[in-house]
Scaffold this motif. Structure first.
Motif, PDB file in Angstrom:
ATOM      1  N   ASN A 145       0.787  -1.242   0.000  1.00  0.00           N
ATOM      2  CA  ASN A 145       0.000   0.000   0.000  1.00  0.00           C
ATOM      3  C   ASN A 145       0.817   1.289   0.000  1.00  0.00           C
TER       4      ASN A 145
ATOM      5  N   ARG B 218      -5.031   4.863  -6.005  1.00  0.00           N
ATOM      6  CA  ARG B 218      -3.659   4.791  -6.504  1.00  0.00           C
ATOM      7  C   ARG B 218      -3.394   5.684  -7.697  1.00  0.00           C
TER       8      ARG B 218
ATOM      9  N   ASN C 246       0.212   8.322  -3.349  1.00  0.00           N
ATOM     10  CA  ASN C 246      -0.775   9.011  -4.182  1.00  0.00           C
ATOM     11  C   ASN C 246      -1.543  10.031  -3.337  1.00  0.00           C
TER      12      ASN C 246
ATOM     13  N   GLY D 272       1.877   2.649  -2.645  1.00  0.00           N
ATOM     14  CA  GLY D 272       1.317   3.416  -3.763  1.00  0.00           C
ATOM     15  C   GLY D 272       0.104   4.241  -3.343  1.00  0.00           C
ATOM     16  N   VAL D 273      -0.694   3.654  -2.456  1.00  0.00           N
ATOM     17  CA  VAL D 273      -1.895   4.356  -1.984  1.00  0.00           C
ATOM     18  C   VAL D 273      -1.484   5.567  -1.137  1.00  0.00           C
TER      19      VAL D 273
END
Ligand code: 5GP
Length: 236
Positions: free
Chosen positions: A47, A79, A53, A49-50
């Protein structure tokens, strides 16, 4: 018509960039892949990337409100974000407030020493060469950016550093250093890329605990939890 994701334009170590049905907009997808030491160390941070972002979205919006134009348009999902189709300038702008990382090593400094004034460094964004440190003259002879662009990049980077330093303090985080990238868009040079624990060093204000990618680079443990904690603090 809504925005449609078209072909992959570029895949980097931590992000993918896609064309869209709108010629001036791209979609950035943040991955969980983590690399360090120019790709020598590879892994996954669940996570990440989450977090990257969402954290980038928060900081890009803050900077826009403070008059710093950047590529962020809107969040699309966990994402992905919609961004302006900038042409990235192959420079990494590093601003340092406290000694750490490669500068501490290069200059024989202990980590954690506050610098009497912020230090700005340029690296040539080139994986084959290992992102070497360069100066204004190198930028000129390589034709990477004009003198005027370099002036704008330096001024804007220092302003961004001041805004973020103050903001992070309110979240009990100290901004040790950060890496920025800029791009050309409609005759302007604007902030691009991301602002996350992947490209900022953030230490807990009270304990100096490392709250950034150094946990992955240096095998300090609790990598996923730390990324989540940083986002939690930003959302408070
Ligand atoms: P150092 O030069 O000390 O390794 O890094 C200085 C700052 O710039 C750190 O916050 C680090 O995360 C960021 N940085 C330097 N090079 C890169 C790079 O190639 N990719 C990313 N994501 N961040 C970088």
């Amino acid at each position: 018509m809504g925005i449609q994701k078209l072909e992959l334009l570029y895949e980097g170590k931590a992000k993918k960039v896609y064309k869209t049905n709108h010629s001036k907009q791209y979609i950035v997808t943040y991955k969980d892949d983590a690399t360090a030491f120019n790709g020598e160390k590879k892994g996954t941070v669940l996570n990440k990337g989450v977090v990257n972002n969402q954290m980038s979205a928060i900081l890009f919006q803050l900077l826009e409100e403070m008059g710093i134009e950047n590529h962020f348009i809107q969040l699309l999902n966990d994402r992905e974000m919609l961004v302006k189709s900038v042409e990235i300038i192959p420079l990494e702008v590093i601003i340092r407030n406290v000694s750490a990382g490669s500068m501490a090593k290069r200059l024989g400094l202990e980590e954690g020493i506050p610098l009497i004034s912020s230090v700005l460094e340029f690296s040539y964004k080139n994986d084959e060469l290992g992102d070497p440190l360069i100066n204004d003259d190198h930028i000129e002879i390589l034709g990477l950016a004009t003198k005027k662009e370099v002036e704008i990049i330096k001024y804007t980077s220092l302003k961004i550093n001041e805004i973020l330093q103050q903001f992070f303090i309110t979240k009990s985080l100290k901004l040790i250093d950060l890496k920025l990238e800029f791009g050309r868009y409609e005759d302007k040079v604007i902030l691009a890329d991301e602002i996350s624990p992947d490209n900022c060093r953030l230490w807990d204000l009270k304990t100096n605990e490392k709250m950034d990618k150094d946990r992955f680079r240096r095998d300090l443990g609790n990598v996923e939890e730390t990324y989540q904690e940083v986002l939690k603090r930003l959302n408070k």
